[in-house]
Design a protein around this motif. Sequence first.
Motif, PDB file in Angstrom:
ATOM      1  N   ASP A 117      -7.002  -0.837   5.780  1.00 25.05           N
ATOM      2  CA  ASP A 117      -6.080   0.239   5.439  1.00 25.05           C
ATOM      3  C   ASP A 117      -6.502   1.560   6.085  1.00 25.05           C
ATOM      4  O   ASP A 117      -5.687   2.252   6.702  1.00 25.05           O
ATOM      5  CB  ASP A 117      -6.012   0.409   3.915  1.00 25.05           C
ATOM      6  CG  ASP A 117      -5.549  -0.856   3.215  1.00 25.05           C
ATOM      7  OD1 ASP A 117      -4.929  -1.706   3.883  1.00 25.05           O
ATOM      8  OD2 ASP A 117      -5.823  -1.000   2.011  1.00 25.05           O
ATOM      9  N   ILE A 118      -7.789   1.897   5.943  1.00 24.72           N
ATOM     10  CA  ILE A 118      -8.269   3.160   6.510  1.00 24.72           C
ATOM     11  C   ILE A 118      -8.291   3.090   8.031  1.00 24.72           C
ATOM     12  O   ILE A 118      -7.920   4.052   8.719  1.00 24.72           O
ATOM     13  CB  ILE A 118      -9.667   3.485   5.943  1.00 24.72           C
ATOM     14  CG1 ILE A 118      -9.576   3.742   4.437  1.00 24.72           C
ATOM     15  CG2 ILE A 118     -10.268   4.694   6.658  1.00 24.72           C
ATOM     16  CD1 ILE A 118     -10.915   3.913   3.755  1.00 24.72           C
ATOM     17  N   GLY A 119      -8.709   1.940   8.585  1.00 28.76           N
ATOM     18  CA  GLY A 119      -8.731   1.789  10.033  1.00 28.76           C
ATOM     19  C   GLY A 119      -7.363   1.958  10.650  1.00 28.76           C
ATOM     20  O   GLY A 119      -7.206   2.624  11.685  1.00 28.76           O
ATOM     21  N   ARG A 120      -6.346   1.396  10.017  1.00 26.88           N
ATOM     22  CA  ARG A 120      -4.981   1.528  10.546  1.00 26.88           C
ATOM     23  C   ARG A 120      -4.480   2.957  10.439  1.00 26.88           C
ATOM     24  O   ARG A 120      -3.830   3.469  11.355  1.00 26.88           O
ATOM     25  CB  ARG A 120      -4.045   0.575   9.790  1.00 26.88           C
ATOM     26  CG  ARG A 120      -4.227  -0.889  10.174  1.00 26.88           C
ATOM     27  CD  ARG A 120      -3.344  -1.792   9.331  1.00 26.88           C
ATOM     28  NE  ARG A 120      -3.370  -3.172   9.812  1.00 26.88           N
ATOM     29  CZ  ARG A 120      -2.769  -4.175   9.189  1.00 26.88           C
ATOM     30  NH1 ARG A 120      -2.100  -3.958   8.059  1.00 26.88           N
ATOM     31  NH2 ARG A 120      -2.830  -5.399   9.686  1.00 26.88           N
ATOM     32  N   LEU A 121      -4.775   3.625   9.320  1.00 24.21           N
ATOM     33  CA  LEU A 121      -4.362   5.017   9.176  1.00 24.21           C
ATOM     34  C   LEU A 121      -5.021   5.897  10.224  1.00 24.21           C
ATOM     35  O   LEU A 121      -4.380   6.771  10.822  1.00 24.21           O
ATOM     36  CB  LEU A 121      -4.713   5.524   7.773  1.00 24.21           C
ATOM     37  CG  LEU A 121      -3.846   4.996   6.622  1.00 24.21           C
ATOM     38  CD1 LEU A 121      -4.425   5.434   5.287  1.00 24.21           C
ATOM     39  CD2 LEU A 121      -2.403   5.483   6.769  1.00 24.21           C
ATOM     40  N   ARG A 122      -6.309   5.663  10.464  1.00 25.77           N
ATOM     41  CA  ARG A 122      -7.002   6.453  11.473  1.00 25.77           C
ATOM     42  C   ARG A 122      -6.468   6.156  12.880  1.00 25.77           C
ATOM     43  O   ARG A 122      -6.412   7.052  13.729  1.00 25.77           O
ATOM     44  CB  ARG A 122      -8.510   6.198  11.413  1.00 25.77           C
ATOM     45  CG  ARG A 122      -9.188   6.754  10.167  1.00 25.77           C
ATOM     46  CD  ARG A 122      -8.964   8.244  10.019  1.00 25.77           C
ATOM     47  NE  ARG A 122      -9.437   8.970  11.196  1.00 25.77           N
ATOM     48  CZ  ARG A 122      -9.227  10.277  11.393  1.00 25.77           C
ATOM     49  NH1 ARG A 122      -8.521  10.977  10.515  1.00 25.77           N
ATOM     50  NH2 ARG A 122      -9.705  10.869  12.462  1.00 25.77           N
ATOM     51  N   ARG A 142      -5.261  10.477  -4.381  1.00 31.09           N
ATOM     52  CA  ARG A 142      -4.589  11.129  -3.248  1.00 31.09           C
ATOM     53  C   ARG A 142      -5.134  10.686  -1.901  1.00 31.09           C
ATOM     54  O   ARG A 142      -5.003  11.402  -0.918  1.00 31.09           O
ATOM     55  CB  ARG A 142      -4.709  12.645  -3.384  1.00 31.09           C
ATOM     56  CG  ARG A 142      -3.998  13.187  -4.603  1.00 31.09           C
ATOM     57  CD  ARG A 142      -4.125  14.699  -4.680  1.00 31.09           C
ATOM     58  NE  ARG A 142      -3.433  15.233  -5.843  1.00 31.09           N
ATOM     59  CZ  ARG A 142      -3.425  16.514  -6.182  1.00 31.09           C
ATOM     60  NH1 ARG A 142      -4.097  17.403  -5.441  1.00 31.09           N
ATOM     61  NH2 ARG A 142      -2.777  16.923  -7.250  1.00 31.09           N
ATOM     62  N   GLY A 143      -5.772   9.570  -1.837  1.00 29.31           N
ATOM     63  CA  GLY A 143      -6.282   9.115  -0.552  1.00 29.31           C
ATOM     64  C   GLY A 143      -7.538   8.288  -0.706  1.00 29.31           C
ATOM     65  O   GLY A 143      -7.692   7.536  -1.678  1.00 29.31           O
ATOM     66  N   TYR A 144      -8.455   8.441   0.244  1.00 31.50           N
ATOM     67  CA  TYR A 144      -9.630   7.580   0.323  1.00 31.50           C
ATOM     68  C   TYR A 144     -10.897   8.411   0.507  1.00 31.50           C
ATOM     69  O   TYR A 144     -10.856   9.567   0.928  1.00 31.50           O
ATOM     70  CB  TYR A 144      -9.490   6.614   1.502  1.00 31.50           C
ATOM     71  CG  TYR A 144      -8.224   5.796   1.474  1.00 31.50           C
ATOM     72  CD1 TYR A 144      -8.176   4.575   0.797  1.00 31.50           C
ATOM     73  CD2 TYR A 144      -7.067   6.256   2.106  1.00 31.50           C
ATOM     74  CE1 TYR A 144      -7.015   3.824   0.766  1.00 31.50           C
ATOM     75  CE2 TYR A 144      -5.898   5.506   2.079  1.00 31.50           C
ATOM     76  CZ  TYR A 144      -5.874   4.303   1.403  1.00 31.50           C
ATOM     77  OH  TYR A 144      -4.721   3.573   1.353  1.00 31.50           O
TER      78      TYR A 144
END
Length: 475
Positions: free
Chosen positions: A191-196, A78-80
Amino acid sequence: MTGAADCSLGAALRALRTELDLPGAFPPEVLAEAEQAARAPDLPAHLDATDIPFLTIDPPASTDLDQAMHLERRRDGRGYRVLYAIADVAAYLRPGGALDAEAHRRVTTLYFPDDRIPLHPTVLSEGAASLLPGETRPAALWRIDLDGDGVAVATDVRRALVRSRAKLDYAGVQRQIDMGTAEEPLALLRDIGRLRAEQEVARGGISLDVPEQEIVEHDGSYGLAYRATHPAEAWNAQISLLTGMAAARLMADTGTGILRTLPLAPDGAVARLRRSAHALRIDWPHHVPYAEVIRSLDPGRSNHAAFLQECTTLLRGAGYTVFEGGELPDPAVHAAVADLYTHCTAPLRRLVDRYASELCLAATAGKGAPEWVREALPALPKEMAEGTRRAGTVERACVDLVEAALLEGREGELFDAYVVDVQDRDPAIGTVHLRDPAIVGRIEGGTAPLPLGERLRVRLTRAGPAAGPVLFAPA
């Protein structure tokens, strides 16, 4: 830069240290305490997390490594999960000891072209406390779970022993990700950087991509370049921002802490910015917030770069604010982050981060803040304000000196520049950027208003480290 310029620059840099009354060598008792602490740090109840393959991402020459990360997908799909290890400086400093007192005197690490003045002795900051690859180190280990959209849903921080597996740099990380050769966990940084970054947009936060001067060294001589940032650097910064926001929330929940705050820009500042946008031919519809306009700009275009420079006026007034007794200060939010925020990820280089870590560790453990932390809190905002001001003065003075040394002997020459700032009280005075060499200087001496955001031919009227900052006039 010529040999003569190198000599005059070296003399000017030495004089600058004296002029600003900057800290010199560490006193013997501080060095002795640091050596002892490096050999025998205080390691109470640390979780063993040395099996996690952490990595660090820093400039290639850095050895004072504050942070190491490990990124993974959550097992529930469900995520990271972000695992972020921050150097545990408190394991090496005895409250009230010589090391602690010296850190409060220095406040931040100061950077010069030829050297640095560290916050802590290098036996700690670049040795025993640094998260160097292959070395077991004490750390404050953050675990932050994100959902599929990058929203933080759970936070935990506790003391742990960690071991970094790799020391990476931004260019290398960017190359691996762009070529598709990066494997997880590194590949998840994008991926996480773009989501943040998307979450930053959603909450109305801003990150200014302003062209910055950087002093570069080559074969013992110094020059200037405009610093080109990689997307990986912005993604990495989002991990640090995430942690600072999580730390601020933890402190707010317990009612005691120290925040990095920035008030909202006053209406007059926004109105001035709108006038600048109009002068620079930048489309800014009245219904669009300035944060959205900023994200649409390209710093490679001269009028956009000039407008970004103007936008920095909205970010003035940042400070540190202590709160106790459960009542948050006003303002509590950092306007650029658009949320509660604190500094906690660079304790090797910044004093306040050690205290923020201790407050968060206590909050997670369900304990009150240590007495030595509570005693130091009231004075921290003033100490950090003075240290931040001093660091800014040193940075600008060093750039001024390198600029002056680069242009020494070229008075009277013409250069192509563009105008990035114009004074309200006298529009014939302002600031210009030169592309080659990478100089930012004051311009005055003309009679007509300067064309903000436009290219302009300028004449160098003053240069040389002994003469002060470089000065230009309209050609």
